[in-house]
Write a protein that holds these residues in place. Structure first.
Motif, PDB file in Angstrom:
ATOM      1  N   UNK A 140       0.877  -1.162   0.000  1.00 35.04           N
ATOM      2  CA  UNK A 140       0.000   0.000   0.000  1.00 35.04           C
ATOM      3  C   UNK A 140       0.915   1.211   0.000  1.00 35.04           C
ATOM      4  N   UNK A 141       0.849   1.980  -1.081  1.00 38.18           N
ATOM      5  CA  UNK A 141       1.860   3.005  -1.342  1.00 38.18           C
ATOM      6  C   UNK A 141       1.357   4.390  -0.945  1.00 38.18           C
ATOM      7  N   UNK A 142       2.041   5.003   0.003  1.00 37.38           N
ATOM      8  CA  UNK A 142       1.713   6.352   0.462  1.00 37.38           C
ATOM      9  C   UNK A 142       2.698   7.340  -0.172  1.00 37.38           C
ATOM     10  N   UNK A 143       2.211   8.077  -1.166  1.00 35.55           N
ATOM     11  CA  UNK A 143       3.018   9.127  -1.787  1.00 35.55           C
ATOM     12  C   UNK A 143       2.551  10.447  -1.183  1.00 35.55           C
ATOM     13  N   UNK A 144       3.324  10.957  -0.237  1.00 31.56           N
ATOM     14  CA  UNK A 144       2.897  12.118   0.520  1.00 31.56           C
ATOM     15  C   UNK A 144       3.048  13.404  -0.282  1.00 31.56           C
ATOM     16  N   UNK A 145       2.231  14.380   0.074  1.00 31.83           N
ATOM     17  CA  UNK A 145       2.166  15.652  -0.655  1.00 31.83           C
ATOM     18  C   UNK A 145       3.481  16.423  -0.538  1.00 31.83           C
ATOM     19  N   UNK A 146       3.759  17.312  -1.493  1.00 35.96           N
ATOM     20  CA  UNK A 146       4.999  18.108  -1.428  1.00 35.96           C
ATOM     21  C   UNK A 146       5.095  18.960  -0.168  1.00 35.96           C
ATOM     22  N   UNK A 147       3.971  19.319   0.418  1.00 36.28           N
ATOM     23  CA  UNK A 147       3.988  20.143   1.637  1.00 36.28           C
ATOM     24  C   UNK A 147       3.970  19.290   2.899  1.00 36.28           C
ATOM     25  N   UNK A 148       4.192  17.996   2.747  1.00 35.68           N
ATOM     26  CA  UNK A 148       4.305  17.083   3.891  1.00 35.68           C
ATOM     27  C   UNK A 148       5.739  17.178   4.393  1.00 35.68           C
TER      28      UNK A 148
END
Length: 315
Positions: A140-148
């Motif tokens: 399960x792939x969590x690609x976090x936001x640039x502002x994370x």
């Protein structure tokens, strides 16, 4: 130890429209997935980023693929800190939000009361039950936001995601490069190791404010992940793109794939399995490049199964 190679999605519009990957007989959703699964042992589902997945779809995916097929699933955008249109939420969840939140043009997970936040993760995981039961659920792939950011709040959110995905393997991809900057990379990798999650090695254009460096490291001894976004410097920071293929339009030449194969082999010596996902998705670029990489890796690459439960495919 196994290396699985695949692509992001099998339904991209430009892939279907170019008519170079799918044969004429693969003319509907079921046949396209079956044909794709006869060519590759792995795919990353990205529709689950744009909307919550459903049990019915997951059940169809499980039915239409061979026993050794693996599906990595991208986490829903709300779960990774991205802005989310409220109408993407299940109607009953939307109705349960406070009125001032429900009326927003975009909502964030931080707008949600804890019980509703927990419910989002619970439903997401429950929707994947057919894949889990069939042994076909990969990462399960969590690609976090640039502002994370590297804040205590966002670090705690990673731990929260891992907790809510208990029993599943989680991979993490950062889009803010401070996480993997030279002065912070060791701390970040140590955090991921402590959480037991898979670090994502990315290949993408460098030199932009939003460029993330390629860090070839293993944080989960069971599995490593490499995601290849292409090296198109002209489109990487493009504004106003109407489709992902506008940005990730890149055709890896043989020499670059051979260089990437060296890093993938090194990871394969440290992790139980290595997943390699091509995210260059203009027309059939990803599929062609994935096949070439499998050829380069030779016996190290898992080959697709043609055993569809006795069904003879017409392709």
């Amino acid at each position: 130890m196994a290396i699985r190679v695949g692509t992001v999605s099998w339904t991209d519009k430009t892939l279907i429209d170019c008519k170079r990957f799918y044969p004429a007989l693969a003319n509907n959703a079921e046949k396209r997935l079956k044909y794709y699964a006869s060519r590759f042992p792995l795919v990353e589902v990205d529709s689950s980023y744009y909307a919550m997945p459903s049990v019915s779809n997951a059940d169809l995916w499980a039915q239409r693929t061979p026993a050794n097929f693996q599906m990595n699933i991208k986490a829903f955008r709300l779960m990774t800190g991205h802005q989310t249109p409220p109408d993407l939420l299940p109607p009953d969840l939307l109705a349960s939000l406070p009125p001032d939140t429900r009326s927003k043009r975009m909502v964030y997970l931080s707008d949600f009361p804890k019980d509703l936040k927990d419910e989002v993760f619970k439903r997401y995981l429950a929707a994947l039950t057919p894949l889990r039961d069939a042994g076909k659920l990969g990462l399960i792939h969590f690609q976090f936001a640039p502002w994370f950011l590297r804040s205590s709040r966002d670090k705690a959110h990673i731990a929260y995601c891992v907790e809510k995905m208990a029993g599943c393997e989680v991979s993490v991809e950062f889009r803010n490069n401070t996480w993997l900057a030279p002065e912070h990379v060791d701390e970040t990798l140590a955090m991921l190791r402590d959480l037991g999650v898979t670090h994502t090695t990315v290949d993408e254009p460098q030199g932009f404010k939003n460029s993330v460096p390629a860090v070839w490291a293993v944080t989960n001894p069971r599995r490593a992940l490499v995601r290849l976004h292409g090296r198109n410097y002209e489109t990487w920071d493009i504004k106003g793109a109407t489709a992902a293929s506008d940005r990730f339009n890149y055709d890896y030449p043989q020499l670059e794939l051979e260089g990437l194969a060296e890093g993938i082999r090194r990871l394969n010596g440290e992790a139980g399995d290595v997943d390699v996902i091509f995210n260059n998705n203009h027309e059939d670029q990803g599929q062609r490049n994935a096949q070439t990489l499998m050829d380069i890796l030779g016996a190290l690459a898992v080959q697709p199964s043609l055993d569809f439960g006795g069904e003879e495919l017409p392709f």
